[in-house]
Design a protein around this motif. Structure first.
Motif, PDB file in Angstrom:
ATOM      1  N   GLU A 268       0.832  -1.195   0.000  1.00  0.00           N
ATOM      2  CA  GLU A 268       0.000   0.000   0.000  1.00  0.00           C
ATOM      3  C   GLU A 268       0.873   1.253   0.000  1.00  0.00           C
ATOM      4  OE1 GLU A 268      -3.426   0.197  -0.299  1.00  0.00           O
ATOM      5  OE2 GLU A 268      -3.083  -1.893  -0.801  1.00  0.00           O
ATOM      6  N   THR A 269       0.539   2.177  -0.858  1.00  0.00           N
ATOM      7  CA  THR A 269       1.341   3.390  -1.030  1.00  0.00           C
ATOM      8  C   THR A 269       1.293   4.266   0.212  1.00  0.00           C
ATOM      9  OG1 THR A 269       1.004   3.369  -3.417  1.00  0.00           O
ATOM     10  CG2 THR A 269       1.566   5.491  -2.409  1.00  0.00           C
ATOM     11  N   ILE A 270       2.454   4.749   0.619  1.00  0.00           N
ATOM     12  CA  ILE A 270       2.586   5.706   1.720  1.00  0.00           C
ATOM     13  C   ILE A 270       2.761   7.084   1.100  1.00  0.00           C
ATOM     14  CG2 ILE A 270       4.000   6.424   3.683  1.00  0.00           C
ATOM     15  CD1 ILE A 270       4.828   3.423   3.930  1.00  0.00           C
ATOM     16  N   ALA A 271       1.736   7.922   1.200  1.00  0.00           N
ATOM     17  CA  ALA A 271       1.787   9.292   0.689  1.00  0.00           C
ATOM     18  C   ALA A 271       1.598  10.214   1.887  1.00  0.00           C
ATOM     19  CB  ALA A 271       0.711   9.522  -0.368  1.00  0.00           C
ATOM     20  N   ALA A 272       2.693  10.534   2.556  1.00  0.00           N
ATOM     21  CA  ALA A 272       2.652  11.181   3.863  1.00  0.00           C
ATOM     22  C   ALA A 272       3.164  12.613   3.772  1.00  0.00           C
ATOM     23  CB  ALA A 272       3.492  10.389   4.859  1.00  0.00           C
ATOM     24  N   HIS A 276       2.453  13.852   8.870  1.00  0.00           N
ATOM     25  CA  HIS A 276       2.234  12.431   8.582  1.00  0.00           C
ATOM     26  C   HIS A 276       3.520  11.721   8.167  1.00  0.00           C
ATOM     27  CE1 HIS A 276      -2.264  13.410   7.633  1.00  0.00           C
ATOM     28  NE2 HIS A 276      -2.009  13.355   8.922  1.00  0.00           N
ATOM     29  N   ALA A 277       4.508  12.481   7.704  1.00  0.00           N
ATOM     30  CA  ALA A 277       5.778  11.867   7.306  1.00  0.00           C
ATOM     31  C   ALA A 277       6.505  11.258   8.496  1.00  0.00           C
ATOM     32  CB  ALA A 277       6.672  12.899   6.624  1.00  0.00           C
ATOM     33  N   CYS A 278       6.084  11.582   9.704  1.00  0.00           N
ATOM     34  CA  CYS A 278       6.708  11.020  10.901  1.00  0.00           C
ATOM     35  C   CYS A 278       6.100   9.679  11.292  1.00  0.00           C
ATOM     36  CB  CYS A 278       6.577  12.008  12.066  1.00  0.00           C
ATOM     37  SG  CYS A 278       7.391  13.592  11.762  1.00  0.00           S
ATOM     38  N   VAL A 279       5.081   9.241  10.558  1.00  0.00           N
ATOM     39  CA  VAL A 279       4.455   7.938  10.788  1.00  0.00           C
ATOM     40  C   VAL A 279       5.013   6.987   9.739  1.00  0.00           C
ATOM     41  CG1 VAL A 279       2.293   6.662  10.937  1.00  0.00           C
ATOM     42  CG2 VAL A 279       2.380   9.071  11.648  1.00  0.00           C
ATOM     43  N   LEU A 294       6.802  18.931   3.508  1.00  0.00           N
ATOM     44  CA  LEU A 294       7.440  17.843   2.787  1.00  0.00           C
ATOM     45  C   LEU A 294       6.416  16.754   2.490  1.00  0.00           C
ATOM     46  CD1 LEU A 294      10.757  17.416   4.839  1.00  0.00           C
ATOM     47  CD2 LEU A 294      10.443  18.627   2.667  1.00  0.00           C
ATOM     48  N   LEU A 295       6.609  16.066   1.376  1.00  0.00           N
ATOM     49  CA  LEU A 295       5.831  14.880   1.055  1.00  0.00           C
ATOM     50  C   LEU A 295       6.781  13.684   1.050  1.00  0.00           C
ATOM     51  CD1 LEU A 295       3.281  13.328  -0.046  1.00  0.00           C
ATOM     52  CD2 LEU A 295       4.238  13.771  -2.333  1.00  0.00           C
ATOM     53  N   LEU A 296       6.535  12.725   1.931  1.00  0.00           N
ATOM     54  CA  LEU A 296       7.309  11.489   1.947  1.00  0.00           C
ATOM     55  C   LEU A 296       6.493  10.450   1.182  1.00  0.00           C
ATOM     56  CD1 LEU A 296       9.171   9.913   4.994  1.00  0.00           C
ATOM     57  CD2 LEU A 296       7.916   8.529   3.338  1.00  0.00           C
ATOM     58  N   LEU A 297       7.010  10.043   0.044  1.00  0.00           N
ATOM     59  CA  LEU A 297       6.341   9.055  -0.797  1.00  0.00           C
ATOM     60  C   LEU A 297       7.154   7.770  -0.797  1.00  0.00           C
ATOM     61  CD1 LEU A 297       4.083   8.321  -2.823  1.00  0.00           C
ATOM     62  CD2 LEU A 297       5.567   9.203  -4.640  1.00  0.00           C
ATOM     63  N   ASP A 298       6.587   6.722  -0.232  1.00  0.00           N
ATOM     64  CA  ASP A 298       7.206   5.399  -0.177  1.00  0.00           C
ATOM     65  C   ASP A 298       6.285   4.472  -0.949  1.00  0.00           C
ATOM     66  OD1 ASP A 298       8.221   2.888   0.452  1.00  0.00           O
ATOM     67  OD2 ASP A 298       8.616   3.386   2.551  1.00  0.00           O
ATOM     68  N   ALA A 299       6.737   3.979  -2.104  1.00  0.00           N
ATOM     69  CA  ALA A 299       5.833   3.257  -2.990  1.00  0.00           C
ATOM     70  C   ALA A 299       6.594   2.256  -3.837  1.00  0.00           C
ATOM     71  CB  ALA A 299       5.080   4.249  -3.889  1.00  0.00           C
ATOM     72  N   VAL A 311      10.765   2.212  -3.337  1.00  0.00           N
ATOM     73  CA  VAL A 311      11.561   3.442  -3.390  1.00  0.00           C
ATOM     74  C   VAL A 311      10.890   4.497  -2.527  1.00  0.00           C
ATOM     75  CG1 VAL A 311      12.394   5.295  -4.910  1.00  0.00           C
ATOM     76  CG2 VAL A 311      12.418   2.909  -5.703  1.00  0.00           C
ATOM     77  N   THR A 312      11.690   5.320  -1.875  1.00  0.00           N
ATOM     78  CA  THR A 312      11.156   6.461  -1.124  1.00  0.00           C
ATOM     79  C   THR A 312      11.901   7.727  -1.520  1.00  0.00           C
ATOM     80  OG1 THR A 312      10.694   5.024   0.774  1.00  0.00           O
ATOM     81  CG2 THR A 312      10.620   7.396   1.156  1.00  0.00           C
ATOM     82  N   ARG A 313      11.135   8.783  -1.717  1.00  0.00           N
ATOM     83  CA  ARG A 313      11.700  10.121  -1.856  1.00  0.00           C
ATOM     84  C   ARG A 313      10.899  11.070  -0.971  1.00  0.00           C
ATOM     85  NH1 ARG A 313      15.262   7.742  -3.610  1.00  0.00           N
ATOM     86  NH2 ARG A 313      16.491   8.084  -5.501  1.00  0.00           N
ATOM     87  N   THR A 314      11.616  12.029  -0.405  1.00  0.00           N
ATOM     88  CA  THR A 314      10.980  13.071   0.391  1.00  0.00           C
ATOM     89  C   THR A 314      11.101  14.368  -0.385  1.00  0.00           C
ATOM     90  OG1 THR A 314      11.610  11.892   2.415  1.00  0.00           O
ATOM     91  CG2 THR A 314      10.897  14.180   2.639  1.00  0.00           C
ATOM     92  N   LEU A 315       9.958  14.926  -0.786  1.00  0.00           N
ATOM     93  CA  LEU A 315       9.924  16.023  -1.747  1.00  0.00           C
ATOM     94  C   LEU A 315       9.411  17.301  -1.106  1.00  0.00           C
ATOM     95  CD1 LEU A 315       8.170  14.029  -4.636  1.00  0.00           C
ATOM     96  CD2 LEU A 315      10.618  14.164  -4.116  1.00  0.00           C
ATOM     97  N   PRO A 316      10.064  18.434  -1.385  1.00  0.00           N
ATOM     98  CA  PRO A 316       9.525  19.715  -0.933  1.00  0.00           C
ATOM     99  C   PRO A 316       8.338  20.100  -1.816  1.00  0.00           C
ATOM    100  CG  PRO A 316      11.508  20.063  -2.235  1.00  0.00           C
ATOM    101  CD  PRO A 316      11.325  18.580  -2.134  1.00  0.00           C
ATOM    102  N   VAL A 317       7.164  20.169  -1.211  1.00  0.00           N
ATOM    103  CA  VAL A 317       5.940  20.372  -1.999  1.00  0.00           C
ATOM    104  C   VAL A 317       6.006  21.667  -2.794  1.00  0.00           C
ATOM    105  CG1 VAL A 317       3.443  20.681  -1.863  1.00  0.00           C
ATOM    106  CG2 VAL A 317       4.584  19.002  -0.382  1.00  0.00           C
TER     107      VAL A 317
END
Length: 480
Positions: A268-272, A276-279, A294-299, A311-317
């Motif tokens: 399941e995709t993590i779109a935090a 929420h990125a701390c969960v 920030l958006l932490l996307l783990d997918a 893969v995970t990237r943490t992106l500045p929205v």
């Protein structure tokens, strides 16, 4: 199971079919049989089956696919076979049949391997003749066409028989090991042997630790599809900021790519976004995506063969990191670089975790963020307040692959050429954590990439995505 019931007609899963109705369906169907289409992984799966046969001479081995699981009333979750079954058959997602069972029957020269599976529903006056139009769970009119037994045998290169023959095949006093908990009939028919069954499960998991050439190609495909989904998300970020539940838009954007290019999601995709990125496993994905956060996307996208990327990237929205965000990001990046540098054949599996953790600890110490302060003995485990979990895992058919492998061959073992694993350090400063400065609270950063261990180091399979803070900002700018 359908049965003939005199004047009451045919029945299928308690749905009565009057004779007059059954007669309407018995005639006028074209021949739709198909030629065999051997899969690209069939020959590789045959080698894996040979390894099982060699490891357990004189014993019957039973590996079920598992069955359907009810989601709600008369709707099932999408079927996903047990990973050991997939590994030994090279079955494809859209062709896998629930309740299939792979049986290794011992002979004097090894094993005869037979796949017991549900055949295509017949369209005749026989006892199963109503299944194709009246069985809501297995009927062709309801869930689509299954292969005939001949087609299945040709596709997979395995002798194939009807599932109805399974009980007779498992009779007798042959010593038997089975994968448990996946098929109630198998569990009932095969006398349990806790040590023997556990040894089988461990062997099946460990046989997946080193990937063969075909598996590596499947993983390249899965990771490539995953990266395409990340690029889709980067382009959609501006629109997501306009929505009350922008995380759902991000999730849907990635999931669409995963379904388009492969079988679906590896997990399941993590779109935090934001706090929420701390969960670590935020999967509600029901929050907003705000400028400045920030958006932490783990997918991970799962290929048609079930192999997955992760893969995970943490992106500045908004396209650029704030000073505090960049400070955290750069420390996590430095930790990942240290972990990557430790990847090589013969290195202890835990070396990359230790290297990354050391960088995190030294960085936090330099910031004055020593968990427990000076009154607690200095131990690396204390930093779990801000890092929470480990720094990577094996990757393959499962996102956390080979989980049943014995510790001495996995967590306490050494890296080998052909291993595929992730390196994913992170820092998570909870929004209510009073031990960190206000400007850091609510910042969560994780960077994760997928690596193939090679003869002289490691190849980054996910190198198509930027990793440094500057490159991520450039990517965000180019995607808008």
């Amino acid at each position: 199971m359908e049965q003939q019931d005199g004047s009451r007609g045919l029945r299928s899963h308690d749905h009565q079919v009057p004779d007059a109705v059954a007669e309407v369906f018995r005639h006028g169907w074209a021949d739709t049989s198909r030629p065999a289409r051997p899969g690209s992984g069939a020959a590789w799966a045959a080698k894996r089956r040979a390894a099982v046969s060699e490891r357990f001479p004189g014993e019957r081995i039973v590996v079920p696919s598992g069955g359907l699981k009810t989601r709600s009333n008369d709707f099932d979750y999408a079927f996903r076979p047990h990973s050991a079954y997939i590994h030994l058959t090279a079955e494809l997602g859209t062709r896998a049949v629930p309740d299939s069972v792979l049986v290794f029957e011992p002979t004097g020269q090894g094993h005869e391997v037979t796949l017991f599976t549900r055949p295509r529903s017949p369209r005749d006056a026989g006892p199963r003749g109503a299944e194709f139009y009246s069985d809501r769970r297995h009927g062709e009119f309801w869930v689509g066409r299954r292969r005939t037994l001949t087609e299945t045998a040709g596709d997979l290169g395995i002798e194939t028989r009807s599932r109805d023959d399974l009980e007779r095949a498992l009779a007798g006093g042959v010593p038997t090991r089975a994968v448990r908990g996946e098929d109630a009939v198998v569990d009932a028919l095969v006398t349990p042997s806790a040590p023997g069954d556990a040894e089988l499960l461990a062997f099946l998991a460990e046989s997946r630790l080193v990937k063969d050439e075909w598996e590596i190609e499947q993983l390249r495909t899965a990771v490539g599809n995953t990266l395409a989904g990340f690029h889709d998300v980067a382009a959609e970020l501006p629109y997501a900021t306009r929505l009350e539940r922008g995380e759902r838009w991000i999730e849907g954007t990635f999931n669409r790519r995963a379904r388009l290019e492969g079988y679906g999601l590896g997990f399941e995709t993590i779109a935090a976004a934001g706090n929420h990125a701390c969960v670590l496993h935020w999967m509600h994905n029901d929050g907003p995506v705000r400028e400045g956060d920030l958006l932490l996307l783990d997918a991970g996208a799962e290929a048609d063969t079930f192999y997955t990327g992760d893969v995970t990237r943490t992106l500045p929205v908004g396209g650029r990191f704030t000073d505090a965000q960049r400070r955290v990001y750069d420390l996590v990046f430095a930790a990942q670089c240290a972990g990557i540098a430790a990847l090589r054949p013969g290195a202890p599996y835990g070396a990359f975790h230790d290297a990354a953790t050391r960088v995190i600890a030294e960085g936090l110490d330099a910031w004055g963020l020593r968990p427990g302060g000076d009154v607690v003995a200095h131990e690396s485990a204390l930093y779990r307040r801000y890092t929470v979990c480990g720094t990577g895992h094996m990757l393959g058919l499962d996102c956390h692959d080979c989980a049943s492998a014995r510790s001495e061959n996995y967590a306490q073992g050494v890296l080998r050429e052909g291993h595929v694993l992730t390196v994913e350090p992170g820092l998570y400063f909870q929004p209510d954590d009073l031990t960190v400065p206000q400007e850091l609270r609510g910042i969560g950063v994780r960077i994760e990439d997928d690596f193939l261990i090679t003869a002289d180091g490691a190849e980054c399979l996910s190198s198509g995505l930027p990793r440094t803070a500057d490159d991520v900002e450039a990517w965000m700018g180019a995607s808008r």
